[in-house]
Design an enzyme around this catalytic site. Structure first.
Site, PDB file in Angstrom:
ATOM      1  N   HIS A 124       0.956  -7.005 -17.544  1.00  0.00           N
ATOM      2  CA  HIS A 124       0.937  -6.061 -18.660  1.00  0.00           C
ATOM      3  C   HIS A 124       1.690  -6.590 -19.886  1.00  0.00           C
ATOM      4  O   HIS A 124       1.524  -6.077 -20.986  1.00  0.00           O
ATOM      5  CB  HIS A 124       1.478  -4.687 -18.218  1.00  0.00           C
ATOM      6  CG  HIS A 124       2.971  -4.612 -18.053  1.00  0.00           C
ATOM      7  ND1 HIS A 124       3.583  -4.614 -16.826  1.00  0.00           N
ATOM      8  CD2 HIS A 124       3.964  -4.505 -18.957  1.00  0.00           C
ATOM      9  CE1 HIS A 124       4.890  -4.516 -16.989  1.00  0.00           C
ATOM     10  NE2 HIS A 124       5.147  -4.447 -18.280  1.00  0.00           N
ATOM     11  N   THR A 157       9.435  -5.469 -13.028  1.00  0.00           N
ATOM     12  CA  THR A 157       8.144  -4.999 -13.517  1.00  0.00           C
ATOM     13  C   THR A 157       8.155  -3.579 -14.056  1.00  0.00           C
ATOM     14  O   THR A 157       7.387  -3.254 -14.948  1.00  0.00           O
ATOM     15  CB  THR A 157       7.079  -5.104 -12.406  1.00  0.00           C
ATOM     16  OG1 THR A 157       5.785  -4.849 -12.964  1.00  0.00           O
ATOM     17  CG2 THR A 157       7.332  -4.120 -11.282  1.00  0.00           C
ATOM     18  N   ALA A 158       9.000  -2.689 -13.565  1.00  0.00           N
ATOM     19  CA  ALA A 158       8.913  -1.288 -13.989  1.00  0.00           C
ATOM     20  C   ALA A 158      10.211  -0.558 -13.711  1.00  0.00           C
ATOM     21  O   ALA A 158      11.015  -0.966 -12.878  1.00  0.00           O
ATOM     22  CB  ALA A 158       7.767  -0.578 -13.254  1.00  0.00           C
ATOM     23  N   ASP A 186       0.144  -7.008 -11.013  1.00  0.00           N
ATOM     24  CA  ASP A 186       0.881  -7.136 -12.277  1.00  0.00           C
ATOM     25  C   ASP A 186       1.607  -8.472 -12.380  1.00  0.00           C
ATOM     26  O   ASP A 186       2.706  -8.560 -12.920  1.00  0.00           O
ATOM     27  CB  ASP A 186       1.870  -5.979 -12.456  1.00  0.00           C
ATOM     28  CG  ASP A 186       2.270  -5.774 -13.919  1.00  0.00           C
ATOM     29  OD1 ASP A 186       1.521  -6.242 -14.794  1.00  0.00           O
ATOM     30  OD2 ASP A 186       3.321  -5.175 -14.173  1.00  0.00           O
ATOM     31  N   GLY A 200      11.145  -4.343 -22.169  1.00  0.00           N
ATOM     32  CA  GLY A 200      11.401  -5.727 -22.560  1.00  0.00           C
ATOM     33  C   GLY A 200      11.879  -6.573 -21.399  1.00  0.00           C
ATOM     34  O   GLY A 200      11.800  -7.796 -21.434  1.00  0.00           O
ATOM     35  N   ASN A 201      12.405  -5.923 -20.338  1.00  0.00           N
ATOM     36  CA  ASN A 201      12.823  -6.640 -19.134  1.00  0.00           C
ATOM     37  C   ASN A 201      11.628  -7.082 -18.295  1.00  0.00           C
ATOM     38  O   ASN A 201      11.776  -7.892 -17.374  1.00  0.00           O
ATOM     39  CB  ASN A 201      13.718  -5.771 -18.252  1.00  0.00           C
ATOM     40  CG  ASN A 201      15.199  -5.935 -18.557  1.00  0.00           C
ATOM     41  OD1 ASN A 201      15.862  -4.972 -18.916  1.00  0.00           O
ATOM     42  ND2 ASN A 201      15.707  -7.153 -18.435  1.00  0.00           N
ATOM     43  N   SER A 202      10.460  -6.521 -18.540  1.00  0.00           N
ATOM     44  CA  SER A 202       9.282  -6.839 -17.738  1.00  0.00           C
ATOM     45  C   SER A 202       9.032  -8.336 -17.691  1.00  0.00           C
ATOM     46  O   SER A 202       9.021  -9.006 -18.721  1.00  0.00           O
ATOM     47  CB  SER A 202       8.050  -6.154 -18.316  1.00  0.00           C
ATOM     48  OG  SER A 202       8.002  -4.816 -17.952  1.00  0.00           O
ATOM     49  N   LEU A 241     -10.872  -5.493   5.231  1.00  0.00           N
ATOM     50  CA  LEU A 241     -11.292  -5.121   6.581  1.00  0.00           C
ATOM     51  C   LEU A 241     -12.763  -4.754   6.631  1.00  0.00           C
ATOM     52  O   LEU A 241     -13.403  -4.889   7.665  1.00  0.00           O
ATOM     53  CB  LEU A 241     -10.447  -3.941   7.082  1.00  0.00           C
ATOM     54  CG  LEU A 241      -9.007  -4.253   7.477  1.00  0.00           C
ATOM     55  CD1 LEU A 241      -8.213  -2.966   7.686  1.00  0.00           C
ATOM     56  CD2 LEU A 241      -8.968  -5.102   8.748  1.00  0.00           C
ATOM     57  N   GLY A 242     -13.302  -4.256   5.508  1.00  0.00           N
ATOM     58  CA  GLY A 242     -14.710  -3.858   5.498  1.00  0.00           C
ATOM     59  C   GLY A 242     -14.932  -2.499   6.134  1.00  0.00           C
ATOM     60  O   GLY A 242     -15.768  -2.343   7.030  1.00  0.00           O
TER      61      GLY A 242
END
Length: 477
Positions: free
Chosen positions: A126, A246-247, A156, A228-230, A289-290
């Site tokens: 992101h 990330t969040a 992400d 801004g730390n992302s 796995l389908g």
């Protein structure tokens, strides 16, 4: 939608750390505040910590951080957008092109150098999403143009490359060895004010179930993580990378500040995604796995002889898939996968999404009230599907898996990835980014189910789509 709108919007805003608000806040921080006249305040007396207690020096993170901070970078992105007073209306935009102006949006984030020889930098998807230009500023002040290698929106994680000259990289730790209570340090560029270090502990590991985000296996920490730390580093006390920040979560939105709920992508997951992006020309290939499944309700639990209402109830097994090879049947309830507790459909999808192709999986199953253990190997999950493979009336359209963040917002179905101009699909009204949520060919929740529902071509094909948050029914001729 299963998730409340307020919670979803708050968390989505919290995740978008690379966003434009960071620039605005940085500008605000650089402007001195004007305080109203007030009575002089008494200056409190602050006691300075001694350098040592007896003959023992006080511990400090400084020596470790001297090795870490040169490998943490600031990420700057630029995106050129066309702005029209008529919004996205294509007719008016063509009629009055002179009123359309170009604007450059700028964004801030962080990144971590993980390979000094090749110049590889990990960050969040992101942070660089939609960017036309990306540059990286090193701790020593150098600014370098970054080359995009690839990214994976559903975890992400994004990978960039910068010129490999005199770079410092962080060693990658085994994040599976992290324990609740371990000390960690977050390094990044919050609000664009410059490199900043915060510390805390690991509050939880294997955290999932957060709305609005993709496949989840987060490290939770109370180290302050702000916009801004992302993409920045979460390191252990040995200076090894254990996660990619990330969040954060705040019910009032990310701009309300940190409340000690920060999340980072574990290094082991980030390493796996990075290796796939390098090996597969910038894309990630996942195993599946389908099968299709649903949550176990209290009523279903009683009928299935379960002690509690949890697990993923298998509703459909696709021929030729990993689930079929293992002998899974509709009506089976999956309670665990490789020892990991499975609480419901989303929990099973999350487990699948984090496993590479070829992974061995052992499933703890309940069948007819009796425990059963089945083993299988995950097979490749197709990333996209040409409409012509399904039905001639869909020729020209390409369908793809719905991004996991949209699934966690309560949607199910497939994404119209592209539509060729003048194709039969275009003539039938399909557009890029439409979400197909239902059809008269049968029930489906994902790309595999969508393909399986076209076992027989119907005389009349009707698709229900979501476009711009509004549902439409399209008669495909």
């Amino acid at each position: 939608m299963r998730t409340s709108t307020k919670t979803l919007l708050a968390l989505t805003a919290a995740a978008a750390f690379g966003g434009f608000a960071a620039t605005a806040i940085r500008d605000g921080l650089e402007t001195p505040a004007r305080a109203a006249p007030s009575l002089p305040a008494a200056t409190p007396t602050v006691a300075a910590l001694p350098a040592a207690v007896g003959t023992t020096p006080l511990p400090s993170l400084a020596p470790m951080l001297e090795r870490v901070t040169p490998a943490v970078v600031s990420v700057h992105t630029k995106q050129r957008v066309r702005v029209s007073p008529f919004g996205d209306d294509p007719i008016f935009r063509r009629m009055f092109p002179e009123l359309t102006q170009e604007r450059i949006n700028q964004s801030l984030g962080s990144g971590v150098i993980v390979d000094a020889r090749h110049g590889y930098v990990l960050t969040n998807h992101h942070v660089i999403e939609g960017a036309d230009e990306v540059s990286v500023t090193l701790a020593d002040g150098r600014t370098l143009a970054a080359e995009f290698v690839g990214s994976d929106p559903d975890t992400d994680v994004a990978l960039m490359r910068i010129p490999a000259q005199n770079l410092s990289a962080l060693p990658l730790a085994d994040s599976d060895r992290l324990r609740v209570g371990d000390f960690v340090v977050a390094v990044g560029n919050p609000f664009g004010i410059g490199q900043t270090v915060t510390s805390g502990i690991v509050s939880a590991v294997g955290r999932s179930g957060l709305p609005g985000l993709g496949f989840q296996n987060f490290i939770q920490t109370d180290a302050s993580i702000n916009p801004g730390n992302s993409g920045g580093a979460l390191v252990n006390l040995d200076g090894e990378l254990v996660g990619i920040n990330t969040a954060s979560f705040n019910p009032r939105g990310s701009m309300a500040g940190n409340i000690g709920l920060g999340f980072a992508i574990p290094t082991n997951l980030a390493r796996n995604i990075m290796n796939q992006l390098i090996a597969n020309n910038g894309v990630v290939i996942r195993g599946t796995l389908g099968l299709e499944s649903q949550d176990v309700t209290p009523q279903l639990a009683r009928g299935l002889g379960l002690d509690e209402a949890r697990g993923a109830l298998v509703t459909q097994v696709f021929a030729g898939g990993a689930a079929a090879a293992a002998g899974l049947q509709p009506g089976d309830v999956i309670l665990a996968a490789n020892g990991q507790r499975i609480d419901g459909r989303d929990s099973l999808r999350n487990f699948e999404g984090l496993q590479p192709v070829g992974s061995r999986v052992t499933l703890d199953v309940r069948r007819d009230g009796k425990p059963l253990q089945l083993a299988t190997t995950l097979r490749e999950q197709p990333r996209s599907l040409a409409g012509l493979q399904l039905d001639p009336r869909l020729a020209g359209a390409t369908f793809a898996e719905l991004p996991e963040r949209l699934r966690r917002a309560g949607l199910a179905g497939v994404l119209v990835e592209s539509v060729e101009r003048g194709s039969r699909a275009a003539q039938n009204g399909l557009r890029k980014d439409d979400i197909v949520i239902a059809a008269n060919v049968g029930q489906f929740e994902d790309l595999a189910g969508f393909r399986a529902s076209f076992t027989r071509a119907p005389a009349q094909l009707i698709l229900r789509i979501v476009r711009g948050n509004r549902p439409y029914d399209i008669l495909v001729q």
